[in-house]
Design an enzyme around this catalytic site. Sequence first.
Site, PDB file in Angstrom:
ATOM      1  N   ASP A 177      92.700  39.292  36.691  1.00 26.38           N
ATOM      2  CA  ASP A 177      91.928  38.144  36.205  1.00 26.38           C
ATOM      3  C   ASP A 177      91.552  38.413  34.750  1.00 26.38           C
ATOM      4  OD1 ASP A 177      90.023  35.743  37.553  1.00 26.38           O
ATOM      5  OD2 ASP A 177      89.242  36.660  35.712  1.00 26.38           O
ATOM      6  N   ASN A 185      88.658  29.712  25.602  1.00 34.86           N
ATOM      7  CA  ASN A 185      88.775  28.245  25.638  1.00 34.86           C
ATOM      8  C   ASN A 185      87.679  27.593  24.808  1.00 34.86           C
ATOM      9  OD1 ASN A 185      91.037  27.622  27.209  1.00 34.86           O
ATOM     10  ND2 ASN A 185      89.930  27.902  29.119  1.00 34.86           N
ATOM     11  N   HIS A 190      91.461  24.639  24.296  1.00 34.12           N
ATOM     12  CA  HIS A 190      92.258  24.767  25.514  1.00 34.12           C
ATOM     13  C   HIS A 190      93.714  25.127  25.223  1.00 34.12           C
ATOM     14  CE1 HIS A 190      93.107  23.636  29.744  1.00 34.12           C
ATOM     15  NE2 HIS A 190      91.820  23.911  29.873  1.00 34.12           N
ATOM     16  N   ASP A 194      95.807  28.109  26.685  1.00 27.73           N
ATOM     17  CA  ASP A 194      97.113  28.022  27.358  1.00 27.73           C
ATOM     18  C   ASP A 194      98.087  29.047  26.775  1.00 27.73           C
ATOM     19  OD1 ASP A 194      96.242  26.035  28.971  1.00 27.73           O
ATOM     20  OD2 ASP A 194      97.440  24.428  28.086  1.00 27.73           O
ATOM     21  N   GLU A 220      93.092  31.568  35.612  1.00 28.08           N
ATOM     22  CA  GLU A 220      93.434  32.744  34.806  1.00 28.08           C
ATOM     23  C   GLU A 220      93.645  33.961  35.699  1.00 28.08           C
ATOM     24  OE1 GLU A 220      90.554  31.992  35.788  1.00 28.08           O
ATOM     25  OE2 GLU A 220      89.018  33.403  35.182  1.00 28.08           O
TER      26      GLU A 220
HETATM   27  N1  LIG Z   1      93.400  26.940  28.776  1.00 30.01           N
HETATM   28  C1  LIG Z   1      93.348  27.007  30.085  1.00 30.01           C
HETATM   29  N2  LIG Z   1      92.210  27.396  30.678  1.00 30.01           N
HETATM   30  C2  LIG Z   1      92.164  27.491  32.020  1.00 30.01           C
HETATM   31  C3  LIG Z   1      93.275  27.172  32.824  1.00 30.01           C
HETATM   32  N3  LIG Z   1      92.912  27.368  34.120  1.00 30.01           N
HETATM   33  C4  LIG Z   1      91.654  27.802  34.118  1.00 30.01           C
HETATM   34  N4  LIG Z   1      91.163  27.879  32.855  1.00 30.01           N
HETATM   35  C5  LIG Z   1      89.864  28.267  32.351  1.00 30.01           C
HETATM   36  O1  LIG Z   1      89.596  29.606  32.697  1.00 30.01           O
HETATM   37  C6  LIG Z   1      88.185  29.774  32.558  1.00 30.01           C
HETATM   38  C7  LIG Z   1      87.703  30.690  33.653  1.00 30.01           C
HETATM   39  O2  LIG Z   1      86.349  30.943  33.413  1.00 30.01           O
HETATM   40  P1  LIG Z   1      85.482  31.819  34.365  1.00 30.01           P
HETATM   41  O3  LIG Z   1      85.865  31.590  35.792  1.00 30.01           O
HETATM   42  O4  LIG Z   1      84.059  31.582  33.977  1.00 30.01           O
HETATM   43  O5  LIG Z   1      85.913  33.289  34.075  1.00 30.01           O
HETATM   44  P2  LIG Z   1      85.915  34.115  32.740  1.00 30.01           P
HETATM   45  O6  LIG Z   1      85.343  33.400  31.572  1.00 30.01           O
HETATM   46  O7  LIG Z   1      87.305  34.629  32.553  1.00 30.01           O
HETATM   47  O8  LIG Z   1      84.949  35.294  33.101  1.00 30.01           O
HETATM   48  P3  LIG Z   1      85.208  36.566  34.004  1.00 30.01           P
HETATM   49  O9  LIG Z   1      86.327  36.231  34.947  1.00 30.01           O
HETATM   50  O10 LIG Z   1      83.938  36.790  34.726  1.00 30.01           O
HETATM   51  O11 LIG Z   1      85.560  37.678  33.090  1.00 30.01           O
HETATM   52  C8  LIG Z   1      87.556  28.393  32.594  1.00 30.01           C
HETATM   53  O12 LIG Z   1      87.106  28.069  31.300  1.00 30.01           O
HETATM   54  C9  LIG Z   1      88.727  27.496  32.963  1.00 30.01           C
HETATM   55  O13 LIG Z   1      88.638  26.219  32.368  1.00 30.01           O
HETATM   56  C10 LIG Z   1      94.468  26.729  32.175  1.00 30.01           C
HETATM   57  O14 LIG Z   1      95.486  26.399  32.798  1.00 30.01           O
HETATM   58  N5  LIG Z   1      94.459  26.664  30.819  1.00 30.01           N
END
Ligand SMILES: Nc1nc2c(ncn2[C@@H]2O[C@H](COP(=O)(O)OP(=O)(O)OP(=O)(O)O)[C@@H](O)[C@H]2O)c(=O)[nH]1
Length: 311
Positions: A177, A185, A190, A194, A220
Amino acid sequence: MRILIAEDDLTSRTLLTSLLRKMGHEVVETCDGQAAWQALQADDAPRMAILDWMMPEMDGIEVVSRVRTMASEAPLYIIMLTCRDTKMDMIHALNSGADDYLVKPFDIGELRARINVGVRIIQLQDALLQSREDMAYQASHDPLTGLPNRRAILAHLERELERQARSGGTLAIGMCDLDCFKIVNDTHGHQAGDEVLCGIAHLLRENLRAYDAVGRLGGEEFLIVAAMPAGTDAMSLFHKLCAQIAQTPVVTRIGALAITLSIGVCIATKDNTLDELLALADEALYQAKAQGRNRVVGKTSGTGVLDAPDP
Ligand SMILES: Nc1nc2c(ncn2[C@@H]2O[C@H](COP(=O)(O)OP(=O)(O)OP(=O)(O)O)[C@@H](O)[C@H]2O)c(=O)[nH]1
């Protein structure tokens, strides 16, 4: 298109060959049924065949019948061209598997038209096959990163679990992860996010062995499935990978970004189900995040922690 002519009469064969070449086709000439049957079994076999009925070695009906027993993604289009002119003969040939039937002496214009019908049908078959392949690819791949999608990587894991139960070996899964990806983002947009996901997917693939599988579980989160000989130190694979990702900035439109990821590893034991494994890997990942991110935590069934957390 490559077209086979199976015709024992030299005059007819020469006439047919010249006609097909004028139409722009590549011709494979045979003068008996046995040679035709062999040519049709080759890897680069012609897609269409014009078969005489009565030929030495093997008659045209026998060739057609054999061809129709072959399993093929792209079936052969067969025109039976023969002196046998009764309706019963035609019905017999079509029932045996011929797609079309023409009586000699033939009209050149009619044969040309019938060959064109065959070409259209073959092109339609090819288009259908291609769209089936495209759909299968789309159903099993993540459109953003091109990696196997959740369904495909979990199906792979299921197969690997079955294989491990039969033949032993070590099966490790790593749930990866990205760390603090939300900040990427939120700060860079975004699209840059990506690009980071694509860059990480590429780095994961590049740093794994060809026989390790990696897929995007969603968001992610990525899943690595690594099968290795019994006794292999599976954890070192994930430690190396984690360090490699941390050392390699991901190039995006707004510049190179330093990205890290946390990995929860679980080594499968004989009785683990897929759901148990995923739950353990998820638990390990949660611990890796809680311990400060950019690290690997490994778990086995029960309380077992596989090795000390990264320094
Ligand atoms: N650009 C982009 N962002 C994505 C996609 N799928 C998920 N996300 C983003 O991934 C982010 C995940 O955030 P969190 O679940 O808070 O996790 P994190 O910020 O990585 O924090 P930790 O996992 O605790 O380290 C969110 O902002 C989602 O919008 C995608 O296909 N593209």
